[in-house]
Design a protein around this motif. Structure first.
Motif, PDB file in Angstrom:
ATOM      1  N   GLU A  39     -60.534   0.604  15.996  1.00 26.74           N
ATOM      2  CA  GLU A  39     -60.445  -0.014  17.320  1.00 26.74           C
ATOM      3  C   GLU A  39     -61.004   0.911  18.389  1.00 26.74           C
ATOM      4  O   GLU A  39     -61.736   0.476  19.286  1.00 26.74           O
ATOM      5  CB  GLU A  39     -58.987  -0.349  17.646  1.00 26.74           C
ATOM      6  CG  GLU A  39     -58.768  -0.985  19.015  1.00 26.74           C
ATOM      7  CD  GLU A  39     -59.394  -2.373  19.123  1.00 26.74           C
ATOM      8  OE1 GLU A  39     -59.878  -2.713  20.222  1.00 26.74           O
ATOM      9  OE2 GLU A  39     -59.395  -3.114  18.116  1.00 26.74           O
TER      10      GLU A  39
ATOM     11  N   GLN B 293     -64.202   0.321  21.005  1.00 28.78           N
ATOM     12  CA  GLN B 293     -64.087   0.399  22.455  1.00 28.78           C
ATOM     13  C   GLN B 293     -65.047   1.445  23.044  1.00 28.78           C
ATOM     14  O   GLN B 293     -65.648   1.224  24.100  1.00 28.78           O
ATOM     15  CB  GLN B 293     -62.648   0.726  22.853  1.00 28.78           C
ATOM     16  CG  GLN B 293     -61.624  -0.326  22.455  1.00 28.78           C
ATOM     17  CD  GLN B 293     -61.908  -1.677  23.086  1.00 28.78           C
ATOM     18  OE1 GLN B 293     -62.445  -1.758  24.200  1.00 28.78           O
ATOM     19  NE2 GLN B 293     -61.548  -2.749  22.376  1.00 28.78           N
TER      20      GLN B 293
ATOM     21  N   LEU C 107     -53.075  -1.329  23.831  1.00 27.87           N
ATOM     22  CA  LEU C 107     -53.002  -2.683  24.381  1.00 27.87           C
ATOM     23  C   LEU C 107     -54.175  -3.539  23.913  1.00 27.87           C
ATOM     24  O   LEU C 107     -54.026  -4.759  23.716  1.00 27.87           O
ATOM     25  CB  LEU C 107     -52.949  -2.619  25.910  1.00 27.87           C
ATOM     26  CG  LEU C 107     -51.658  -1.991  26.462  1.00 27.87           C
ATOM     27  CD1 LEU C 107     -51.727  -1.850  27.977  1.00 27.87           C
ATOM     28  CD2 LEU C 107     -50.432  -2.814  26.062  1.00 27.87           C
ATOM     29  N   LYS C 108     -55.320  -2.930  23.701  1.00 26.27           N
ATOM     30  CA  LYS C 108     -56.452  -3.679  23.147  1.00 26.27           C
ATOM     31  C   LYS C 108     -56.225  -3.969  21.663  1.00 26.27           C
ATOM     32  O   LYS C 108     -56.553  -5.038  21.164  1.00 26.27           O
ATOM     33  CB  LYS C 108     -57.752  -2.903  23.371  1.00 26.27           C
ATOM     34  CG  LYS C 108     -58.149  -2.819  24.833  1.00 26.27           C
ATOM     35  CD  LYS C 108     -59.453  -2.095  25.035  1.00 26.27           C
ATOM     36  CE  LYS C 108     -59.763  -1.930  26.525  1.00 26.27           C
ATOM     37  NZ  LYS C 108     -59.868  -3.216  27.246  1.00 26.27           N
TER      38      LYS C 108
ATOM     39  N   ALA D  42     -53.354  -4.385  20.280  1.00 28.61           N
ATOM     40  CA  ALA D  42     -52.278  -5.380  20.162  1.00 28.61           C
ATOM     41  C   ALA D  42     -52.781  -6.810  20.270  1.00 28.61           C
ATOM     42  O   ALA D  42     -52.108  -7.743  19.804  1.00 28.61           O
ATOM     43  CB  ALA D  42     -51.225  -5.119  21.245  1.00 28.61           C
ATOM     44  N   LYS D  43     -53.957  -7.002  20.851  1.00 33.60           N
ATOM     45  CA  LYS D  43     -54.465  -8.364  21.056  1.00 33.60           C
ATOM     46  C   LYS D  43     -54.757  -9.084  19.740  1.00 33.60           C
ATOM     47  O   LYS D  43     -54.843 -10.314  19.701  1.00 33.60           O
ATOM     48  CB  LYS D  43     -55.724  -8.324  21.928  1.00 33.60           C
ATOM     49  CG  LYS D  43     -55.466  -7.871  23.359  1.00 33.60           C
ATOM     50  CD  LYS D  43     -56.721  -7.940  24.213  1.00 33.60           C
ATOM     51  CE  LYS D  43     -56.488  -7.369  25.610  1.00 33.60           C
ATOM     52  NZ  LYS D  43     -55.417  -8.057  26.335  1.00 33.60           N
ATOM     53  N   GLN D  44     -54.896  -8.351  18.658  1.00 31.25           N
ATOM     54  CA  GLN D  44     -55.150  -9.003  17.370  1.00 31.25           C
ATOM     55  C   GLN D  44     -53.892  -9.641  16.792  1.00 31.25           C
ATOM     56  O   GLN D  44     -53.958 -10.334  15.781  1.00 31.25           O
ATOM     57  CB  GLN D  44     -55.736  -7.999  16.376  1.00 31.25           C
ATOM     58  CG  GLN D  44     -54.818  -6.864  16.002  1.00 31.25           C
ATOM     59  CD  GLN D  44     -55.486  -5.852  15.098  1.00 31.25           C
ATOM     60  OE1 GLN D  44     -55.550  -6.049  13.883  1.00 31.25           O
ATOM     61  NE2 GLN D  44     -56.018  -4.785  15.683  1.00 31.25           N
ATOM     62  N   TYR D  45     -52.732  -9.404  17.434  1.00 34.48           N
ATOM     63  CA  TYR D  45     -51.473  -9.993  16.981  1.00 34.48           C
ATOM     64  C   TYR D  45     -51.065 -11.075  17.988  1.00 34.48           C
ATOM     65  O   TYR D  45     -50.593 -10.767  19.093  1.00 34.48           O
ATOM     66  CB  TYR D  45     -50.385  -8.926  16.887  1.00 34.48           C
ATOM     67  CG  TYR D  45     -50.727  -7.826  15.904  1.00 34.48           C
ATOM     68  CD1 TYR D  45     -50.465  -7.984  14.545  1.00 34.48           C
ATOM     69  CD2 TYR D  45     -51.326  -6.636  16.329  1.00 34.48           C
ATOM     70  CE1 TYR D  45     -50.786  -6.982  13.630  1.00 34.48           C
ATOM     71  CE2 TYR D  45     -51.662  -5.635  15.436  1.00 34.48           C
ATOM     72  CZ  TYR D  45     -51.390  -5.816  14.089  1.00 34.48           C
ATOM     73  OH  TYR D  45     -51.720  -4.831  13.190  1.00 34.48           O
ATOM     74  N   PRO D  46     -51.211 -12.357  17.619  1.00 34.86           N
ATOM     75  CA  PRO D  46     -50.982 -13.465  18.575  1.00 34.86           C
ATOM     76  C   PRO D  46     -49.583 -13.471  19.189  1.00 34.86           C
ATOM     77  O   PRO D  46     -49.411 -13.862  20.339  1.00 34.86           O
ATOM     78  CB  PRO D  46     -51.214 -14.713  17.714  1.00 34.86           C
ATOM     79  CG  PRO D  46     -52.061 -14.246  16.572  1.00 34.86           C
ATOM     80  CD  PRO D  46     -51.650 -12.840  16.304  1.00 34.86           C
TER      81      PRO D  46
ATOM     82  N   TYR E 260     -44.935  -7.778  24.131  1.00 37.26           N
ATOM     83  CA  TYR E 260     -45.271  -6.665  25.016  1.00 37.26           C
ATOM     84  C   TYR E 260     -44.024  -6.042  25.631  1.00 37.26           C
ATOM     85  O   TYR E 260     -43.959  -4.817  25.823  1.00 37.26           O
ATOM     86  CB  TYR E 260     -46.234  -7.129  26.104  1.00 37.26           C
ATOM     87  CG  TYR E 260     -47.627  -7.389  25.585  1.00 37.26           C
ATOM     88  CD1 TYR E 260     -48.566  -6.367  25.507  1.00 37.26           C
ATOM     89  CD2 TYR E 260     -48.013  -8.660  25.152  1.00 37.26           C
ATOM     90  CE1 TYR E 260     -49.843  -6.590  25.018  1.00 37.26           C
ATOM     91  CE2 TYR E 260     -49.281  -8.900  24.662  1.00 37.26           C
ATOM     92  CZ  TYR E 260     -50.191  -7.862  24.592  1.00 37.26           C
ATOM     93  OH  TYR E 260     -51.452  -8.092  24.091  1.00 37.26           O
TER      94      TYR E 260
ATOM     95  N   GLU F 289     -50.781  -5.819  31.634  1.00 34.67           N
ATOM     96  CA  GLU F 289     -49.832  -6.340  30.633  1.00 34.67           C
ATOM     97  C   GLU F 289     -48.397  -5.946  30.970  1.00 34.67           C
ATOM     98  O   GLU F 289     -47.458  -6.706  30.709  1.00 34.67           O
ATOM     99  CB  GLU F 289     -50.193  -5.821  29.236  1.00 34.67           C
ATOM    100  CG  GLU F 289     -51.490  -6.361  28.673  1.00 34.67           C
ATOM    101  CD  GLU F 289     -52.706  -5.545  29.067  1.00 34.67           C
ATOM    102  OE1 GLU F 289     -53.762  -5.723  28.430  1.00 34.67           O
ATOM    103  OE2 GLU F 289     -52.602  -4.721  30.016  1.00 34.67           O
TER     104      GLU F 289
END
Length: 651
Positions: free
Chosen positions: A368, A372, A571-572, A574-578, A582, A627
């Motif tokens: 990841e 980035q 935080l980026k 974490a976006k892969q987990y719907p 948070y 977030e």
């Protein structure tokens, strides 16, 4: 009437000016709840002081034990680790190998532990273990005779010169010649300790004062020289700057004299020492060796010496130094045999399934981060790509080093002392350990270094994680992983807050640092843009008054920036987990940052540590991210609110 208008006008002006004054312009400050007792009478709202609100009960109720200087999130887990370490070494619970017998390495630990807590034996020995060494040093009448002591293993660990034989440089283990300081590096122990020890060893009071002053003045001449990077020393082409220092002779005594190249760890300091290393100063040199002997032996002698040194340390650290015998014995092992103790502990208490799970998490975070960095919008794509490649090539160590030293024959050396006609003292065993470690290190100087098996000096049970910029290595020790209570079946929110943030923080140090491999391929314009970001971070953290009249120092910028970069990545990621929670993630992050310390000790800590206080590592970091605002419905007027235009955006 005219007078009333003038008064009204002045009143209006004053009303406006008061809101433009620094007192009103300054943002709302959180109180420093990392200082014991410094909390609000009533638990604050999460929206006003997130760190204090999440940890309020612990900050209020948990007491700091007298023998430690802090309470933190990992305190309970670290106590569990200490119990595990004790289970390995206590005579009635020593670990057995597969044959049901006690292994030689376990015997080493048990023998040293039992000797350390046997005060009857230690008090009977008193200072007798030192007398032969003192006699050998005192009998020296010339520099040539002094250098012959290099070949005496009983004396060598306490001499003026030393060699670090375990420095990794590129693909080599290079022996480093240096000078052992006594007074400058040990501020906890004042000069009068050495005077007391000389008196106890038979010197009169006036002579003891004179000798210690002589040694201290001699050391000051070179110890005040600022140490920069060292340089190589070639055996067949000596460095004129240190001509006269016994570099090659010491290396021969250490067992690495066959090598053609060494390193001078502190050339400028050694250059000054070379000019005064002569017969005229022999008395000062000998006394320095005696002082070093007293300093290094103090923990391994009788109760009288132990109590004197502990009183000095208690005064310097501001905490009680009272230990149970178990705590004392374990501390001795941690100081004298950390690698052996860690070797057995990690094999017994760090499961492979946890190592595999952490390794997988770390690889995903690297992936990841690389993604980035390649999309970094305020530096060129070339610099972003280069930064990503450096991170991809980082050597990662999870839990412990991949290769452990063999200590099995050390027990035979312990037994050999007893075979000479008397039971070995604790100090005798300590000297054996010092020399055994140097032999292990010397052996490595003749081996090819595998970069995937690089050595570390920190025992695996230590609660620590770090990045080495010179070697491009990321280390997450088993003590840290176990200390945060990491489990394979943890929720993803817990994994990312407890460990993921630490991993991303350390990765960020590939460029969040003063120097190192991270900047080796940066374009000048991009480098300056990053420095501008660092300046923005430094200014923001400096705006916080952490003690009355003391601001968060700007030297904290790289640690604060690593926190900000790390949180950005988490935080980026974490976006892969719907269904990522948070709120729970941020709460876990604040809990993991629990920390409090007595004020006097806190003042000392911030003077030597370049990490921001933990309450800022939570509050000042989290308030930069949208977030966080969304998770807790933080609005203008709340203590955690920071106007969007003032937030620091790194990714």
């Amino acid at each position: 009437m005219k007078r009333n208008k003038i008064i009204s006008f002045i009143t209006a002006v004053l009303f406006v000016l008061q809101f433009q004054s620094p007192a009103f312009a300054k943002k709302k400050q959180w109180i420093n709840s990392n200082i014991d007792g410094n909390i609000l009478p009533k638990k604050p709202r999460l929206q006003d002081d997130f760190f204090q609100a999440i940890n309020y009960e612990a900050l209020r109720d948990v007491q700091i034990p007298p023998h430690v200087d802090r309470v933190s999130y990992g305190t309970d887990a670290l106590e569990v680790i200490d119990k595990q370490l004790l289970s390995i070494v206590k005579a009635d619970a020593v670990g057995k190998n597969t044959t049901g017998t006690v292994g030689a390495e376990e015997k080493v630990l048990s023998e040293f532990y039992n000797k350390s807590i046997n005060w009857e034996k230690r008090n009977a020995d008193g200072i007798k273990p030192l007398l032969n060494i003192i006699s050998k040093i005192n009998s020296v009448n010339s520099i040539a005779e002094f250098e012959e002591l290099f070949f005496d293993e009983q004396v060598r660990p306490f001499l003026l010169f030393g060699a670090d034989l375990q420095v990794v440089s590129g693909m080599w283990h290079i022996p480093v010649f240096g000078v052992n300081l006594c007074f400058k590096d040990n501020n906890e122990v004042p000069p009068d300790f050495y005077e007391k020890m000389l008196i106890r060893c038979g010197f009169d009071e006036a002579e003891s004062k004179r000798l210690v002053k002589l040694a201290q003045d001699f050391e000051t001449k070179y110890s005040e020289i600022e140490v920069n990077k060292g340089e190589l020393f070639y055996k067949n082409n000596p460095n004129p700057a240190v001509d006269g220092l016994p570099v090659v002779k010491l290396m021969e005594a250490m067992g690495v004299g066959q090598l053609s190249m060494y390193s001078l760890g502190e050339t400028e300091r050694l250059t000054v020492l070379a000019s005064i290393y002569n017969q005229e100063n022999l008395e000062a040199i000998k006394t320095l060796c005696l002082c070093r002997l007293f300093l290094k032996s103090a923990d391994y002698l009788d109760k009288q010496v132990y109590d004197i040194v502990q009183a000095y340390r208690a005064e310097a650290k501001g905490i009680s130094m009272v230990y149970t015998d178990e705590q004392l014995g374990l501390d001795y092992l941690k100081n004298a045999l950390p690698k052996l103790l860690g070797k057995i502990w990690v094999k017994k208490y760090f499961p492979k399934e946890i190592k595999d799970d952490v390794t997988q998490l770390l690889e995903c975070i690297i992936e990841e981060y690389v993604k980035q960095l390649c999309d970094w919008d305020y530096v060129s794509s070339g610099t972003g790509y280069n930064a990503a490649q450096i991170l991809k090539k980082a050597i990662v160590l999870i839990g412990a080093q991949n290769r452990f030293d063999d200590y099995s024959t050390l027990y035979d050396e312990f037994a050999a002392i007893d075979g000479t006609g008397g039971e070995a003292s604790l100090f005798d065993l300590y000297v054996k350990i010092l020399n055994y470690e140097k032999k292990l290190q010397a052996k490595k100087c003749f081996e090819t270094v595998n970069p995937d098996e690089y050595e570390i000096d920190i025992a695996p049970y230590i609660f620590n994680a770090y990045y080495n910029g010179g070697l491009n290595t990321i280390t997450i020790l088993a003590g840290f992983i176990n200390g945060i209570g990491y489990k394979v079946d943890m929720s993803i929110e817990e994994k990312l807050s407890y460990l993921g943030m630490t991993i991303a923080h350390e990765m960020s140090h590939s460029f969040c640092t003063k120097e190192g491999i991270g900047f080796s391929r940066w374009k000048n314009d991009d480098y300056q843009k990053l420095q501008d970001k660092f300046e923005e971070v430094a200014d923001y953290f400096y705006s916080f008054e952490i003690l009355k009249g003391t601001r968060c120092k700007k030297e904290c910028v790289y640690e604060a920036s690593a926190d900000l970069f790390g949180m950005s990545i988490m935080l980026k990621f974490a976006k892969q987990y719907p269904d990522f929670d948070y709120k729970y993630f941020f709460e876990c992050y604040a809990k993991e940052s629990l920390f409090k310390m007595h004020e006097d000790r806190f003042k000392y800590m911030i003077s030597i540590d370049n990490h921001p206080p933990y309450y800022l590592r939570v509050n000042a970091v989290l308030q930069q991210f949208e977030e966080f605002y969304e998770a807790f419905d933080i609005k203008k007027g709340d203590g955690m609110y920071l106007a969007e235009m003032k937030r620091i955006k790194l990714f």
